[in-house]
Design a protein around this motif. Structure first.
Motif, mmCIF file in Angstrom:
data_model
loop_
_atom_site.group_PDB
_atom_site.id
_atom_site.type_symbol
_atom_site.label_atom_id
_atom_site.label_comp_id
_atom_site.label_asym_id
_atom_site.label_seq_id
_atom_site.Cartn_x
_atom_site.Cartn_y
_atom_site.Cartn_z
ATOM 1 N N SER A 197 51.499 14.740 26.504
ATOM 2 C CA SER A 197 51.475 15.483 25.242
ATOM 3 C C SER A 197 50.076 15.443 24.653
ATOM 4 O O SER A 197 49.379 14.435 24.774
ATOM 5 N N VAL A 198 49.705 16.532 23.988
ATOM 6 C CA VAL A 198 48.449 16.538 23.243
ATOM 7 C C VAL A 198 48.688 17.089 21.843
ATOM 8 O O VAL A 198 49.565 17.933 21.655
ATOM 9 N N LEU A 199 47.913 16.600 20.898
ATOM 10 C CA LEU A 199 47.894 17.213 19.572
ATOM 11 C C LEU A 199 46.702 18.148 19.519
ATOM 12 O O LEU A 199 45.599 17.766 19.937
ATOM 13 N N VAL A 200 46.939 19.354 19.018
ATOM 14 C CA VAL A 200 45.850 20.341 18.862
ATOM 15 C C VAL A 200 45.978 20.960 17.469
ATOM 16 O O VAL A 200 47.010 20.817 16.813
ATOM 17 N N SER A 257 53.291 19.812 25.064
ATOM 18 C CA SER A 257 53.578 18.839 26.126
ATOM 19 C C SER A 257 53.948 19.540 27.417
ATOM 20 O O SER A 257 54.619 20.577 27.397
ATOM 21 N N VAL A 258 53.529 18.960 28.537
ATOM 22 C CA VAL A 258 54.036 19.420 29.835
ATOM 23 C C VAL A 258 54.973 18.338 30.374
ATOM 24 O O VAL A 258 54.731 17.146 30.193
ATOM 25 N N VAL A 259 56.049 18.807 31.001
ATOM 26 C CA VAL A 259 57.112 17.906 31.446
ATOM 27 C C VAL A 259 57.453 18.189 32.902
ATOM 28 O O VAL A 259 57.516 19.354 33.311
ATOM 29 N N GLY A 260 57.669 17.144 33.690
ATOM 30 C CA GLY A 260 58.138 17.362 35.061
ATOM 31 C C GLY A 260 58.391 16.048 35.768
ATOM 32 O O GLY A 260 57.558 15.137 35.679
#
Ligand code: ADP
Ligand code: ASP
Ligand code: MG
Length: 419
Positions: A394-397, A356-359
């Motif tokens: 968010s991504v699932l990989v 996930s990237v957050v900001g």
């Protein structure tokens, strides 16, 4: 007397030498004129060992006994820390949760604070005690049973005590020297942040950055606790570490401020579910009752052939922690057996991770998602599920791409550079 709360995590009290090192930090604050409440974790690895013993003894354990066992690690550290401080000439006393008594709800293994009465500890401070050492992670239920607060719960004990006792600050001593743009163990380019907002820290924590337990950040935000993360292995002063604070106190203005990950996720798909009102409730109701923490949910037109399904059909995918996936499978299958849902197939993928990237800058900036997806595409990382909220994507990989995905996103958003 001004009061500080100092919390030492597992690696910071991993052996007697480290307990002595932590005790010296406490002594220094006492010499500066503070009364101190020290919150301790179990020695590194102890809680895992205790959890293992419970699982080996009883796979479908009684949660009350689970808490009785796994809370024990903190008791040992609390007593040892008090003894070490006494040896150093610092008047100190230890408390287990029930002695305070730290009152919690009765949700075993994920209890929440109800009240932390000050009287017992205040009385000892009034008698000249300088340091109260409190076992983290535990409390006592209305039924008078020992409870625990969920893994990483000592952070929450620390913040709750800081709020209850009006501490000047809550210092979380750990094995890193602050909160970084991402886990410094995944990339050396991770950068330590001077300050981070409560909102961003809350997202990072809930998306997997285990440096602070999510609930501790929630409490700090609610009760305006000055919360700081710093190293127990370095010399530190009032300016060390990372301050978790209100957005207004922060000058940095990056759109994305951190990358978080959660390694142990699972993805579950029900193939060709009927598309009619009530179907989501019929699936997720039983999952909730089974105590499965469902995270991302995606519903889509089924890939499967429509011909043998006269009505509209859909595929329903959700994610949950990998250690809950069997419980999830059982709940879904029980619902099918009871006739409340119908599907063709149940596909479980236990090899996924969430990145996930957050900001908070995302609130006002477009283009974060496309930049994220492009960066992952350039590394040939397939995205399995996408989820967004106001300040995170968010991504699932596949789990094997976890490190690469974190490093790639850290680079793509140039997090190594101050904003
Ligand atoms: P403690 O035992 O002191 O509670 P934890 O292991 O719970 O410590 O949390 C500290 C760990 O959190 C670090 O060792 C680090 O690997 C991890 N971590 C994950 N994300 C971050 C981040 N953004 N900044 C700092 N540490 C992080
Ligand atoms: N010892 C507990 C755990 O490992 C609580 C904590 O350290 O915060 O989860
Ligand atoms: Mg922790």
């Amino acid at each position: 007397m001004p009061l500080l709360v100092m919390k030492f995590g597992g690696t910071s009290v991993a052996d007697l030498a480290r307990i002595e090192n932590a005790a010296q930090k406490v002594q220094r604050e006492v010499e500066r004129g503070y009364d101190v409440i020290v919150i301790v974790s179990a020695m590194a690895g102890k809680t895992n060992e205790l959890v293992g013993w419970v699982n080996q003894t009883s796979p479908f354990y009684d949660a009350r006994e689970y808490d009785a066992v796994v809370s024990a690690g903190e008791n040992v550290t609390a007593g040892l820390m008090a003894l070490r401080l006494q040896e150093m000439g610092v008047p100190a006393r230890s408390w287990q949760g029930w002695q305070v008594p730290i009152q919690t709800t009765s949700q075993h293994s994920s209890a929440r604070f109800v009240d932390i009465p000050r009287a017992n500890i205040d009385a000892k401070f009034a008698e000249g005690m300088k340091v109260a050492v409190v076992a983290g992670f535990q409390g006592v239920s209305p039924e008078n049973r020992i409870t625990t607060l969920g893994r990483g719960g000592s952070d929450t004990t620390a913040v709750a005590f800081a709020a209850a006792f009006g501490a000047e600050r809550c210092d979380i001593y750990t094995d890193v020297d602050g909160v970084y743009t991402t886990d410094p163990r995944i990339t050396t380019r991770a950068r330590k942040l001077e300050k981070i907002s409560f909102e961003e820290m809350l997202e990072l924590a809930s998306l997997g950055a285990k440096v602070l337990q999510t609930r501790s950040v929630e409490l700090a935000m609610r009760y305006k606790v000055r919360l700081r993360v710093l190293s127990s292995f370095e010399d530190t002063d009032e300016t060390s570490g990372t301050l978790v604070c209100d957005e207004e106190e922060i000058m940095e203005s990056k759109v994305v401020s951190g990358v978080a990950y959660s390694r142990d996720e699972a993805k579950v798909t029900l193939i060709t579910v009927e598309d009619r009102p009530g179907i989501a409730a019929a699936i997720f109701g039983p999952l909730a009752e089974a105590g499965v923490n469902v995270d991302m949910i995606v519903q889509n037109i089924s890939e499967k052939d429509y011909e043998d399904h006269p009505g509209a059909v859909t595929d329903m995918t959700f994610s949950c922690p990998v250690d809950q996936v069997e419980r999830a499978r059982r709940a879904v299958e029980a619902a099918r057996d009871a006739g409340t849902i119908v599907y063709d197939d149940l596909v479980v993928d236990t090899d996924v991770a969430k990145v996930s990237v957050v900001g908070i800058g995302m609130r006002s900036h477009a283009g974060v998602a496309s930049r994220m997806f492009k960066a992952l595409a350039d590394e040939n990382i397939n995205i399995k599920v996408i989820g967004t909220s106001e300040i995170k994507i968010s991504v699932l990989v596949d789990r094997k791409y976890l490190e690469l995905a974190v490093q790639t996103l850290h680079d793509a958003f140039e997090l190594e550079k101050a904003g």
